[in-house]
Design an enzyme around this catalytic site. Structure first.
Site, mmCIF file in Angstrom:
data_model
loop_
_atom_site.group_PDB
_atom_site.id
_atom_site.type_symbol
_atom_site.label_atom_id
_atom_site.label_comp_id
_atom_site.label_asym_id
_atom_site.label_seq_id
_atom_site.Cartn_x
_atom_site.Cartn_y
_atom_site.Cartn_z
ATOM 1 N N CYS A 1 12.259 15.788 73.213
ATOM 2 C CA CYS A 1 13.428 15.950 72.354
ATOM 3 C C CYS A 1 14.680 15.563 73.132
ATOM 4 O O CYS A 1 14.812 15.919 74.302
ATOM 5 C CB CYS A 1 13.517 17.409 71.909
ATOM 6 S SG CYS A 1 14.923 17.753 70.835
ATOM 7 N N HIS B 1 9.101 18.316 63.410
ATOM 8 C CA HIS B 1 9.994 18.519 64.567
ATOM 9 C C HIS B 1 11.460 18.497 64.116
ATOM 10 O O HIS B 1 12.248 19.380 64.493
ATOM 11 C CB HIS B 1 9.720 17.409 65.595
ATOM 12 C CG HIS B 1 10.623 17.426 66.802
ATOM 13 N ND1 HIS B 1 10.159 17.590 68.080
ATOM 14 C CD2 HIS B 1 11.969 17.273 66.905
ATOM 15 C CE1 HIS B 1 11.187 17.556 68.924
ATOM 16 N NE2 HIS B 1 12.304 17.349 68.240
ATOM 17 N N GLU B 2 11.798 17.496 63.302
ATOM 18 C CA GLU B 2 13.200 17.356 62.876
ATOM 19 C C GLU B 2 13.600 18.478 61.915
ATOM 20 O O GLU B 2 14.713 19.005 62.000
ATOM 21 C CB GLU B 2 13.449 15.986 62.232
ATOM 22 C CG GLU B 2 13.174 14.782 63.136
ATOM 23 C CD GLU B 2 13.903 14.814 64.468
ATOM 24 O OE1 GLU B 2 14.966 15.463 64.579
ATOM 25 O OE2 GLU B 2 13.405 14.201 65.428
ATOM 26 N N HIS C 1 14.759 21.535 63.605
ATOM 27 C CA HIS C 1 16.155 21.530 64.068
ATOM 28 C C HIS C 1 17.112 22.076 63.004
ATOM 29 O O HIS C 1 18.138 22.668 63.338
ATOM 30 C CB HIS C 1 16.601 20.108 64.432
ATOM 31 C CG HIS C 1 16.156 19.652 65.794
ATOM 32 N ND1 HIS C 1 16.504 20.316 66.951
ATOM 33 C CD2 HIS C 1 15.407 18.588 66.184
ATOM 34 C CE1 HIS C 1 15.987 19.674 68.000
ATOM 35 N NE2 HIS C 1 15.306 18.627 67.555
HETATM 36 ZN ZN LIG Z 1 14.330 17.247 68.741
#
Ligand SMILES: [Zn+2]
Length: 177
Positions: free
Chosen positions: A102, A144-145, A148
């Site tokens: 990341c 993953h995104e 966030h």
């Molecule tokens: Zn990331």
């Protein structure tokens, strides 16, 4: 890491831990300019994706921009896609561990468990409602995104500290593949 317009928040910055708010006015000049800038930025930093909170905009928006490179030779090529107000509708039961990194967590790689495939719903930058199925690497990038946007980073999902590596060691490992 920074370019003219954006600085990538690094792990420990409290804004990475916020729950981002929905994007309301997708068609506004401000938002369209922000999207253009972020598309430019993610290609500049060679990211597989980037989420708005990583550049200190607490909005439910991210870009997926997968393409093969030295670090991810098996990554599929895709047109960079802007994903706004995303939701996961359903997931495959099957969970797989694979390596993630990341831009906000430099120098660390880790094996992260993710659903092997997902069905997702989001709004495009032109305001269209889109439903799509992603599997494998793209399902991983999406999850993953999306994390966030909910104040999570990939290391939060690591199950065992032995699944974490310094990037330097990880590069040795994948070069032996
Ligand atoms: Zn990331």
């Amino acid at each position: 890491m920074s370019t003219e317009k954006f600085t990538i928040l690094q792990l420990g910055h409290p804004h990475l831990r916020l729950t981002a708010r929905n994007v309301e006015s997708i068609q506004s000049d401000n938002m369209q300019n922000f999207i253009d800038d972020l598309l430019h930025f993610v290609s500049e930093v060679n990211g597989m994706g980037i989420a708005a909170p990583q550049v200190d905009h607490s909005l439910r928006l991210f870009i997926m921009s997968s393409r093969p490179n030295i670090r991810y030779p098996y990554a599929p090529s895709m047109q960079p896609t802007v994903i706004i107000n995303p939701e996961i509708i359903s997931v495959a039961k099957k969970v797989e561990k694979d390596w993630e990194g990341c831009l906000s967590v430099p120098s660390i790689r880790a094996l992260v468990p993710r659903h092997q495939s997902i069905r997702a719903r989001y709004t495009s930058r032109t305001g269209e409602h889109v439903e799509a199925t992603y599997s494998g690497f793209l399902a991983r990038v999406f999850q993953h995104e999306l994390d966030h946007l909910n104040g999570l980073v990939f290391t939060d999902r690591v199950e065992d500290n032995h699944d974490m590596m310094a990037e330097q060691e990880w590069l040795k490992l994948i070069s032996q593949r």
